[in-house]
Design a protein around this motif. Structure first.
Motif, PDB file in Angstrom:
ATOM      1  N   PHE A 485      -4.099   3.005  -8.556  1.00  0.00           N
ATOM      2  CA  PHE A 485      -4.043   1.866  -8.473  1.00  0.00           C
ATOM      3  C   PHE A 485      -4.661   1.263  -6.937  1.00  0.00           C
ATOM      4  O   PHE A 485      -4.764   2.421  -6.073  1.00  0.00           O
ATOM      5  CB  PHE A 485      -2.595   1.240  -8.144  1.00  0.00           C
ATOM      6  N   LEU A 486      -5.495   0.398  -7.130  1.00  0.00           N
ATOM      7  CA  LEU A 486      -6.362  -0.247  -5.944  1.00  0.00           C
ATOM      8  C   LEU A 486      -5.804  -1.453  -5.496  1.00  0.00           C
ATOM      9  O   LEU A 486      -5.736  -2.299  -6.227  1.00  0.00           O
ATOM     10  CB  LEU A 486      -7.854  -0.245  -6.077  1.00  0.00           C
ATOM     11  N   ASN A 487      -4.971  -1.606  -4.230  1.00  0.00           N
ATOM     12  CA  ASN A 487      -4.478  -2.675  -3.874  1.00  0.00           C
ATOM     13  C   ASN A 487      -5.299  -3.435  -2.993  1.00  0.00           C
ATOM     14  O   ASN A 487      -5.684  -3.257  -1.841  1.00  0.00           O
ATOM     15  CB  ASN A 487      -3.120  -2.333  -3.025  1.00  0.00           C
ATOM     16  N   THR A 488      -5.336  -5.032  -3.406  1.00  0.00           N
ATOM     17  CA  THR A 488      -6.221  -5.830  -2.667  1.00  0.00           C
ATOM     18  C   THR A 488      -5.299  -6.720  -1.802  1.00  0.00           C
ATOM     19  O   THR A 488      -5.973  -7.621  -0.881  1.00  0.00           O
ATOM     20  CB  THR A 488      -7.187  -6.713  -3.223  1.00  0.00           C
ATOM     21  N   GLN A 489      -4.111  -6.451  -1.716  1.00  0.00           N
ATOM     22  CA  GLN A 489      -3.003  -7.299  -0.929  1.00  0.00           C
ATOM     23  C   GLN A 489      -2.801  -7.129   0.191  1.00  0.00           C
ATOM     24  O   GLN A 489      -2.915  -5.689   0.756  1.00  0.00           O
ATOM     25  CB  GLN A 489      -1.900  -7.417  -1.957  1.00  0.00           C
ATOM     26  N   PRO A 490      -2.568  -8.053   1.196  1.00  0.00           N
ATOM     27  CA  PRO A 490      -2.285  -7.656   2.715  1.00  0.00           C
ATOM     28  C   PRO A 490      -1.236  -6.894   2.908  1.00  0.00           C
ATOM     29  O   PRO A 490      -0.633  -6.415   4.046  1.00  0.00           O
ATOM     30  CB  PRO A 490      -2.143  -8.965   3.122  1.00  0.00           C
ATOM     31  N   GLU A 491      -0.195  -6.789   1.767  1.00  0.00           N
ATOM     32  CA  GLU A 491       1.154  -5.968   1.861  1.00  0.00           C
ATOM     33  C   GLU A 491       1.333  -4.818   0.938  1.00  0.00           C
ATOM     34  O   GLU A 491       0.518  -4.794  -0.054  1.00  0.00           O
ATOM     35  CB  GLU A 491       2.534  -6.827   2.083  1.00  0.00           C
ATOM     36  N   ALA A 492       2.192  -4.052   1.121  1.00  0.00           N
ATOM     37  CA  ALA A 492       2.158  -2.782   0.123  1.00  0.00           C
ATOM     38  C   ALA A 492       2.785  -3.326  -1.058  1.00  0.00           C
ATOM     39  O   ALA A 492       3.607  -4.180  -1.193  1.00  0.00           O
ATOM     40  CB  ALA A 492       2.990  -1.681   0.916  1.00  0.00           C
ATOM     41  N   VAL A 493       2.570  -2.262  -2.061  1.00  0.00           N
ATOM     42  CA  VAL A 493       3.122  -2.761  -3.563  1.00  0.00           C
ATOM     43  C   VAL A 493       3.829  -1.467  -4.010  1.00  0.00           C
ATOM     44  O   VAL A 493       3.251  -0.165  -3.846  1.00  0.00           O
ATOM     45  CB  VAL A 493       2.013  -3.204  -4.641  1.00  0.00           C
ATOM     46  N   ASN A 494       4.808  -1.749  -4.826  1.00  0.00           N
ATOM     47  CA  ASN A 494       5.408  -0.460  -5.661  1.00  0.00           C
ATOM     48  C   ASN A 494       5.207  -0.826  -7.089  1.00  0.00           C
ATOM     49  O   ASN A 494       5.681  -1.895  -7.443  1.00  0.00           O
ATOM     50  CB  ASN A 494       6.879  -0.414  -5.077  1.00  0.00           C
ATOM     51  N   VAL A 495       4.673   0.060  -7.713  1.00  0.00           N
ATOM     52  CA  VAL A 495       4.495  -0.002  -9.336  1.00  0.00           C
ATOM     53  C   VAL A 495       5.331   1.129  -9.891  1.00  0.00           C
ATOM     54  O   VAL A 495       4.983   2.116  -9.713  1.00  0.00           O
ATOM     55  CB  VAL A 495       3.060  -0.091  -9.868  1.00  0.00           C
ATOM     56  N   THR A 496       6.220   0.628 -10.879  1.00  0.00           N
ATOM     57  CA  THR A 496       7.014   1.566 -11.666  1.00  0.00           C
ATOM     58  C   THR A 496       6.882   1.800 -13.086  1.00  0.00           C
ATOM     59  O   THR A 496       6.915   0.813 -13.854  1.00  0.00           O
ATOM     60  CB  THR A 496       8.504   1.232 -11.357  1.00  0.00           C
ATOM     61  N   PHE A 497       6.577   3.175 -13.377  1.00  0.00           N
ATOM     62  CA  PHE A 497       6.404   3.485 -14.897  1.00  0.00           C
ATOM     63  C   PHE A 497       7.494   4.473 -15.177  1.00  0.00           C
ATOM     64  O   PHE A 497       7.569   5.769 -14.751  1.00  0.00           O
ATOM     65  CB  PHE A 497       5.130   4.735 -14.979  1.00  0.00           C
ATOM     66  N   GLY A 498       8.818   3.929 -15.543  1.00  0.00           N
ATOM     67  CA  GLY A 498      10.001   4.823 -15.850  1.00  0.00           C
ATOM     68  C   GLY A 498      10.051   5.690 -14.668  1.00  0.00           C
ATOM     69  O   GLY A 498      10.677   5.014 -13.541  1.00  0.00           O
ATOM     70  N   ASP A 499      10.088   7.003 -14.832  1.00  0.00           N
ATOM     71  CA  ASP A 499      10.178   7.860 -13.430  1.00  0.00           C
ATOM     72  C   ASP A 499       9.408   8.000 -12.709  1.00  0.00           C
ATOM     73  O   ASP A 499       9.375   8.413 -11.368  1.00  0.00           O
ATOM     74  CB  ASP A 499      10.847   9.220 -13.877  1.00  0.00           C
ATOM     75  N   VAL A 500       8.008   7.346 -12.913  1.00  0.00           N
ATOM     76  CA  VAL A 500       6.891   7.508 -12.110  1.00  0.00           C
ATOM     77  C   VAL A 500       6.537   6.286 -11.256  1.00  0.00           C
ATOM     78  O   VAL A 500       6.576   5.112 -11.767  1.00  0.00           O
ATOM     79  CB  VAL A 500       5.689   7.693 -12.690  1.00  0.00           C
ATOM     80  N   THR A 501       6.795   6.245 -10.117  1.00  0.00           N
ATOM     81  CA  THR A 501       6.605   5.118  -9.230  1.00  0.00           C
ATOM     82  C   THR A 501       5.313   5.345  -8.187  1.00  0.00           C
ATOM     83  O   THR A 501       5.004   6.474  -7.809  1.00  0.00           O
ATOM     84  CB  THR A 501       7.679   5.004  -7.993  1.00  0.00           C
ATOM     85  N   PHE A 502       4.375   4.454  -8.348  1.00  0.00           N
ATOM     86  CA  PHE A 502       2.982   4.462  -7.310  1.00  0.00           C
ATOM     87  C   PHE A 502       3.506   3.455  -6.209  1.00  0.00           C
ATOM     88  O   PHE A 502       3.687   2.167  -6.301  1.00  0.00           O
ATOM     89  CB  PHE A 502       2.015   3.831  -8.038  1.00  0.00           C
ATOM     90  N   HIS A 503       3.207   4.165  -4.823  1.00  0.00           N
ATOM     91  CA  HIS A 503       3.500   3.349  -3.805  1.00  0.00           C
ATOM     92  C   HIS A 503       2.080   2.949  -3.309  1.00  0.00           C
ATOM     93  O   HIS A 503       1.364   3.905  -2.847  1.00  0.00           O
ATOM     94  CB  HIS A 503       3.960   4.320  -2.721  1.00  0.00           C
TER      95      HIS A 503
END
Length: 704
Positions: A485-503
């Motif tokens: 994931f590439l985050n363009t936002q000014p704050e952090a994002v958490n993306v969750t796929f079942g047991d896999v979480t992208f910080h």
């Protein structure tokens, strides 16, 4: 002592325990071996060549150790005790292997050590009992029940294939669909075969009161080796005065019986024909290594019905064997006979080689299409670059010294392919010119040779900014897609796929690649650090692809824009089916016919010697793959083609050898032995007379 029979037949009850034991043992062996290559790749993190080499080294050892098992059984413990003791070694090997697959058990060196110890013990166990179980089952029948014994071996062979078929379906499911320790559950995939082997031992011991125990009769193989060694030694030590023998084995006559020598001569005639045979097994046993690796780079989805695992494709061989054996026996061979074509066993074996070579020709053709979706790594002195435009408008990219990125890159798009940058050294700083809305900016980035990068452009009040991110261009070893994931936002994002979480940190930060299961992802949870959540629609994440998902804000909510860095696998795994069909046809014509031929061409007392010779051809065949995998360094399709050409060449040599081979009627073997024995006794009387004359000459010469 009268043995219990099955339902009034001539089949002893004890064979039920033998058949169930063999089913469980084959389930144990093939189930473990089915996931072994992917275990080396994904868990031990070895490369494909090393994984293939170790896989075939293990397979080779499994076919060398039957010699040890036969010697122990015939010369020391007997079949029953040998099966029990080596099965215990077998179970210990499985347990050690399973423990080595637990991530918390030490570091990578400990995992490798446990895995290798486990594999060695498994090879000792499975190879050691291989020559004993079938023979022990045959011992349960009385000599008068020949037909029942033959049918037992057919049932025994079916149990082998049934165990193989079920295990190659089930253990890949345990590996992939059951998650443990944060990933694929190799510990369970190895643990279930261990449990089946324990069941095999329990079942076998349970029938101990019903077994017919035959005493050890001495090891024929050792006797044959000793006889051959004595003949060679005696030949070189003998004086030139002694009359020459008709055959070099005749030099063993002063210690060994003429009947044994005559039988060894017959065996050697067949063993000479075995010399070219390892090449067939070099191709055949790659179903569990190279063909499985090929399957990981293919599309494994059968629509909405099911998804097959790459290591499950091996079950096709066991399934097709069960189908093809009766088809060939009842239909194909009789039809060929009606066409007045005389098909000898050796001709069948030659034809089987041709089918196996054709299978690898097809595998090479499939591989040439499979690798079209693979990004070729950068050679020495070069690197790969992929551009991603996050500026809200088209950009033009120029790098002095080359004509890379000739076209404009649109917003939220990437260049169509990786561009190859010429560095000329191991590391180099390049100036990159970016034109956006008529204004040209420059940024300097450092590139290292043989690496791949993504260059991200985004606009700020000060102008166009550049960020260089290292890419992973390799496809995942299990075939699943990579995602970042590439985050363009000014704050952090958490993306969750079942047991896999992208910080995903803020400020145009890219996460590392992670594998996710292939599938449709219409609703994926996404939460900002502030607590505001929304759902992302990522669509289909397909086999073999590598995706960059850009998180942008539209209409007050986070949305995802997906870029495919590495193309998805577009060759369906069903294209492997023809090569599996051809290799299985080759096995039916080569392997089954070869065993029948070798048994029919030797005396009854020499069957075990030929069985040992046949198993050694498999062992040496796996050694050939080991050498080629580690030493050739060819592209995979070229390696497949090389094996096909080599087998065609070996087939020609084998056909020439077969042409000069004279078949022996098995019913006449004992008759031939007796006739030759009588002739040799007459020759021996003449030889003794000649020997006295020569000895007198020797005595005279010594005195002089």
């Amino acid at each position: 002592m009268d043995r219990q029979k099955l339902c009034g037949t001539n089949y002893p009850v004890s064979i039920c325990f033998v058949v169930v034991n063999e089913f469980c043992e084959r389930f144990s062996y093939y189930g473990m071996r089915a996931v072994l290559t992917l275990y080396f790749l994904n868990y031990l993190h070895w490369d494909k060549d090393l994984s293939t080499a170790v896989y075939h080294a293990f397979s080779s050892l499994c076919y060398f150790t039957p010699l040890l098992g036969a010697i122990i059984a015939d010369s020391w413990l007997g079949k029953f005790k040998t099966i029990i003791y080596l099965s215990i070694v077998y179970v210990i090997g499985h347990v050690v292997k399973s423990v080595g697959a637990i991530p918390s058990m030490g570091d990578s060196s400990m995992h490798i050590a446990l895995s290798m110890i486990g594999l060695i013990l498994i090879a000792l166990g499975t190879g050691g009992i291989k020559p004993c179980v079938a023979a022990f089952g045959g011992d349960q029948f009385d000599d008068a029940h020949v037909n029942e014994r033959q049918k037992f071996f057919s049932i025994f062979y079916m149990s082998v294939n049934a165990g193989s078929l079920l295990s190659t379906v089930i253990t890949p499911i345990l590996r992939s669909d059951v998650q443990c320790f944060g990933g694929d559950c190799y510990a369970l995939a190895f643990g279930v075969p261990a449990a089946l082997m324990i069941v095999a031992i329990v079942v076998f011991i349970a029938g101990s009161g019903l077994y017919k125990m035959c005493p050890s009769r001495g090891n024929v193989l050792l006797e044959v080796c000793n006889c051959i060694g004595f003949a060679i030694k005696n030949r070189w030590k003998s004086s030139n005065y002694i009359p020459k023998k008709k055959h070099w084995l005749d030099w063993a006559e002063e210690k060994y019986s003429k009947r044994l020598i005559q039988e060894i001569k017959m065996v050697l005639r067949v063993l000479v024909l075995f010399i070219p045979l390892p090449m067939f097994w070099a191709l055949f046993d790659q179903q569990g290594s190279r063909w499985t690796l090929q399957a990981t780079m293919m599309n494994m989805s059968f629509g909405d019905y099911f998804i097959i695992k790459p290591d499950q494709m091996q079950m096709l061989n066991a399934l097709l064997i069960l189908l093809f054996v009766p088809i060939f026996d009842l239909i194909v061979y009789p039809l060929v006979g009606l066409c007045r074509i005389h098909v000898t066993p050796l001709r069948k074996m030659s034809t089987g080689m041709i089918f196996a070579a054709l299978a690898f020709g097809l595998a090479a053709l499939v591989e040439m299409n499979v690798v079209k979706t693979v990004v070729a790594p950068a050679p020495a002195g070069k690197s790969l670059l992929h551009a991603i435009n996050m500026a809200k408008g088209n950009v033009t990219v120029k790098i002095p010294g080359g004509s890379w990125f000739p076209e404009q890159i649109q917003y939220l798009e990437a260049g169509p392919n990786y561009e190859t940058l010429l560095l000329g050294e191991s590391k180099k700083e390049l100036m990159i010119q970016v034109t956006f809305k008529g204004n040209t900016s420059e940024c300097n980035q450092t590139f290292e040779e043989q690496k791949a990068y993504s260059l991200i452009f985004y606009s700020e009040t000060t102008g166009i900014q550049c960020k260089l991110v290292e890419d992973n261009i390799e496809k995942s070893e299990d075939g699943n897609p990579f995602l970042r994931f590439l985050n363009t936002q000014p704050e952090a994002v958490n993306v969750t796929f079942g047991d896999v979480t992208f910080h995903v940190p803020s400020g145009y930060t890219m996460t590392t690649n992670k594998t996710v299961d292939r599938g449709e992802y219409p609703v994926v949870g996404c939460c900002l650090h502030s607590g505001k959540c929304s759902n992302l629609n990522l669509g289909l994440l397909d086999f073999g692809a590598s995706y960059t998902v850009i998180l942008i804000q539209e209409s007050g909510k986070i949305v995802a824009h997906k870029i495919e860095n590495v193309k998805a696998n577009d060759v369906h795994i069903a294209w492997q089916i023809p090569q599996y069909i051809l290799i299985t046809v080759g096995e039916v014509m080569f392997s089954i016919t070869g065993v029948e031929f070798s048994y029919s061409q030797a005396p009854a007392t020499m069957k075990s010697v030929l069985q040992a010779g046949w198993l050694l051809t498999v062992a040496f065949g796996n050694m050939i793959v080991l050498i080629v995998a580690e030493g050739a360094g060819l592209e995979q399709w070229k390696e497949f083609l090389l094996f096909a050409i080599l087998l065609f060449g070996v087939c020609i040599i084998f056909s020439i050898m077969s042409y000069f081979y004279t078949y022996v009627d098995p019913d006449d073997l004992d008759k031939i032995n007796l006739e030759d024995l009588g002739k040799e006794e007459e020759d021996d009387d003449d030889m003794k007379k000649d020997s006295h004359i020569h000895l007198n000459k020797m005595e005279k010469s010594t005195r002089l």
